[in-house]
Design a protein around this motif. Structure first.
Motif, mmCIF file in Angstrom:
data_model
loop_
_atom_site.group_PDB
_atom_site.id
_atom_site.type_symbol
_atom_site.label_atom_id
_atom_site.label_comp_id
_atom_site.label_asym_id
_atom_site.label_seq_id
_atom_site.Cartn_x
_atom_site.Cartn_y
_atom_site.Cartn_z
ATOM 1 N N LEU A 110 0.819 -1.217 0.000
ATOM 2 C CA LEU A 110 0.000 0.000 0.000
ATOM 3 C C LEU A 110 0.849 1.262 0.000
ATOM 4 O O LEU A 110 0.449 2.283 -0.539
ATOM 5 C CB LEU A 110 -0.920 0.023 1.223
ATOM 6 N N ASN A 111 2.025 1.196 0.624
ATOM 7 C CA ASN A 111 2.889 2.363 0.789
ATOM 8 C C ASN A 111 4.032 2.408 -0.222
ATOM 9 O O ASN A 111 5.040 3.047 0.026
ATOM 10 C CB ASN A 111 3.475 2.392 2.203
ATOM 11 N N GLY A 112 3.906 1.728 -1.322
ATOM 12 C CA GLY A 112 4.962 1.761 -2.332
ATOM 13 C C GLY A 112 6.188 0.982 -1.928
ATOM 14 O O GLY A 112 7.309 1.419 -2.131
ATOM 15 N N HIS A 113 5.997 -0.173 -1.318
ATOM 16 C CA HIS A 113 7.073 -1.076 -0.915
ATOM 17 C C HIS A 113 7.970 -0.518 0.184
ATOM 18 O O HIS A 113 9.134 -0.845 0.274
ATOM 19 C CB HIS A 113 7.895 -1.527 -2.125
ATOM 20 N N VAL A 114 7.419 0.355 1.008
ATOM 21 C CA VAL A 114 8.145 0.853 2.179
ATOM 22 C C VAL A 114 7.476 0.241 3.403
ATOM 23 O O VAL A 114 6.310 0.485 3.677
ATOM 24 C CB VAL A 114 8.088 2.397 2.261
ATOM 25 N N VAL A 115 8.233 -0.580 4.128
ATOM 26 C CA VAL A 115 7.686 -1.226 5.324
ATOM 27 C C VAL A 115 7.640 -0.194 6.451
ATOM 28 O O VAL A 115 8.642 0.458 6.738
ATOM 29 C CB VAL A 115 8.546 -2.429 5.743
ATOM 30 N N PRO A 116 6.497 -0.018 7.088
ATOM 31 C CA PRO A 116 6.415 0.917 8.214
ATOM 32 C C PRO A 116 7.418 0.553 9.314
ATOM 33 O O PRO A 116 7.585 -0.617 9.648
ATOM 34 C CB PRO A 116 4.976 0.741 8.711
ATOM 35 N N GLU A 117 8.071 1.562 9.857
ATOM 36 C CA GLU A 117 9.140 1.333 10.835
ATOM 37 C C GLU A 117 8.634 0.912 12.208
ATOM 38 O O GLU A 117 9.358 0.299 12.959
ATOM 39 C CB GLU A 117 9.984 2.601 10.981
ATOM 40 N N ASN A 118 7.417 1.240 12.546
ATOM 41 C CA ASN A 118 6.941 1.011 13.904
ATOM 42 C C ASN A 118 6.286 -0.345 14.121
ATOM 43 O O ASN A 118 5.683 -0.567 15.162
ATOM 44 C CB ASN A 118 5.953 2.108 14.294
ATOM 45 N N LEU A 119 6.379 -1.260 13.189
ATOM 46 C CA LEU A 119 5.667 -2.525 13.325
ATOM 47 C C LEU A 119 6.156 -3.362 14.508
ATOM 48 O O LEU A 119 5.351 -4.007 15.175
ATOM 49 C CB LEU A 119 5.754 -3.340 12.035
ATOM 50 N N MET A 120 7.435 -3.365 14.785
ATOM 51 C CA MET A 120 7.952 -4.171 15.897
ATOM 52 C C MET A 120 7.335 -3.712 17.215
ATOM 53 O O MET A 120 6.822 -4.528 17.984
ATOM 54 C CB MET A 120 9.479 -4.077 15.968
ATOM 55 N N GLY A 121 7.345 -2.436 17.483
ATOM 56 C CA GLY A 121 6.753 -1.930 18.713
ATOM 57 C C GLY A 121 5.249 -2.102 18.733
ATOM 58 O O GLY A 121 4.662 -2.449 19.759
ATOM 59 N N ARG A 122 4.642 -1.879 17.607
ATOM 60 C CA ARG A 122 3.181 -1.968 17.484
ATOM 61 C C ARG A 122 2.676 -3.387 17.731
ATOM 62 O O ARG A 122 1.682 -3.590 18.414
ATOM 63 C CB ARG A 122 2.795 -1.497 16.087
ATOM 64 N N PHE A 123 3.372 -4.381 17.185
ATOM 65 C CA PHE A 123 2.907 -5.758 17.303
ATOM 66 C C PHE A 123 3.526 -6.521 18.467
ATOM 67 O O PHE A 123 2.867 -7.396 19.034
ATOM 68 C CB PHE A 123 3.169 -6.526 16.002
ATOM 69 N N LEU A 124 4.770 -6.228 18.813
ATOM 70 C CA LEU A 124 5.453 -7.059 19.806
ATOM 71 C C LEU A 124 5.906 -6.328 21.059
ATOM 72 O O LEU A 124 6.030 -6.944 22.118
ATOM 73 C CB LEU A 124 6.677 -7.732 19.166
ATOM 74 N N GLY A 125 6.168 -5.044 20.974
ATOM 75 C CA GLY A 125 6.737 -4.308 22.098
ATOM 76 C C GLY A 125 5.913 -4.380 23.364
ATOM 77 O O GLY A 125 6.451 -4.496 24.465
ATOM 78 N N TRP A 126 4.613 -4.371 23.253
ATOM 79 C CA TRP A 126 3.729 -4.395 24.410
ATOM 80 C C TRP A 126 3.535 -5.807 24.959
ATOM 81 O O TRP A 126 3.088 -5.969 26.089
ATOM 82 C CB TRP A 126 2.369 -3.805 24.040
ATOM 83 N N ALA A 127 3.874 -6.825 24.184
ATOM 84 C CA ALA A 127 3.557 -8.201 24.553
ATOM 85 C C ALA A 127 4.773 -9.026 24.938
ATOM 86 O O ALA A 127 4.667 -10.219 25.090
ATOM 87 C CB ALA A 127 2.839 -8.887 23.386
ATOM 88 N N ARG A 128 5.908 -8.374 25.102
ATOM 89 C CA ARG A 128 7.135 -9.142 25.378
ATOM 90 C C ARG A 128 6.955 -9.984 26.639
ATOM 91 O O ARG A 128 6.167 -9.672 27.520
ATOM 92 C CB ARG A 128 8.331 -8.221 25.477
#
Length: 88
Positions: free
Chosen positions: A62-80
């Motif tokens: 969707l973003n022209g092949h640029v992976v959003p930088e915040n995915l690690m924190g968004r998906f995993l940071g809160w659930a460590r």
């Protein structure tokens, strides 16, 4: 069905919450996942890692092949994983 009654599930490929419109996993989704996986934090992290990879692929398209930088924190940071003393 009212907006408040909708489950907090991801709306693909935008990865927004179907229930509240926030980035998924939103706070209600995080709480529900913590409850569901309360005895299996490793399973939760594996599940979220799989979804993070899917979200990264879809969002980068969707973003022209640029992976959003915040995915690690968004998906995993809160659930460590918690330590044996309960500390995060």
């Amino acid at each position: 069905m009212s907006r408040a009654g909708r489950p907090h599930l991801p709306m693909r490929p935008l990865w927004r919450c179907r229930g509240c419109g926030a980035e998924w996993p939103c706070q209600p989704a995080r709480l529900a996942l913590l409850v569901e996986y309360r005895e299996d934090r490793t399973g939760l992290l594996v599940y979220l890692s799989t979804l993070m990879a899917e979200a990264g692929a879809q969002l980068s398209q969707l973003n022209g092949h640029v992976v959003p930088e915040n995915l690690m924190g968004r998906f995993l940071g809160w659930a460590r994983a918690r330590g044996s003393d309960g500390a995060v």
